[in-house]
Design a protein around this motif. Structure first.
Motif: not given
Length: 155
Positions: A35, A78, A112, A114, A118, A120-121
């Protein structure tokens, strides 16, 4: 009694027929590094309101905006995690539907999501805003346009 986030997730397992697993800290560290590299978002043990670091993000507002995750992640593995100051664990889900089934059983926490890389978040925060960056930005933009077009076409 107020349940901790891990306790809420365990209680959700009893309410919905969904399998998910807590991942090892070393695996979560790899995801956090991914991320940071891909989205320039730093996640450390005292992180709170990480969504404030999102750059180039898009938003959908609403009490049930988190339910859009089931569409975006319909068949995609995810990872769910939280403000690190509240819970330092992360959990692996088979897909967005399973994730939404569990989120629907939790309360009082920002979530959260992702992928392992990493890329997208996405966060659903205490202000009832689904916000995302990276690969999620385009999807949220498209979803927002679709919702707006539905509003405009209503009599």
């Amino acid at each position: 009694m107020i349940l901790t986030i891990p306790m809420q997730l365990e209680a959700a397992k009893k309410e919905v027929p969904v399998e998910f697993s807590k991942i090892q800290g070393s695996q979560f560290n790899i995801i956090k590094n991914n991320i940071l590299e891909n989205l320039n978002i730093r996640i450390h043990n005292e992180s709170n309101f990480m969504w404030e670091q999102f750059d180039g993000n898009s938003n959908i507002c609403g009490e049930f905006a988190w339910q859009y995750l089931s569409e975006f992640l319909s068949k995609k593995e995810c990872y769910l995690f939280f403000n690190q100051i509240e819970c330092r664990d992360a959990y692996l889900f088979r897909n967005g539907k399973d994730l939404c089934d569990v989120i629907g059983e939790t309360y009082n926490c920002e979530v959260y999501v992702t992928d392992y890389q990493g890329t997208y978040i996405i966060c659903y925060n205490h202000e009832m805003i689904l916000t995302g960056c990276g690969r999620a930005k385009q999807w949220i933009d498209e979803q927002s346009k679709y919702e707006l077009s539905k509003e405009i076409s209503r009599p």
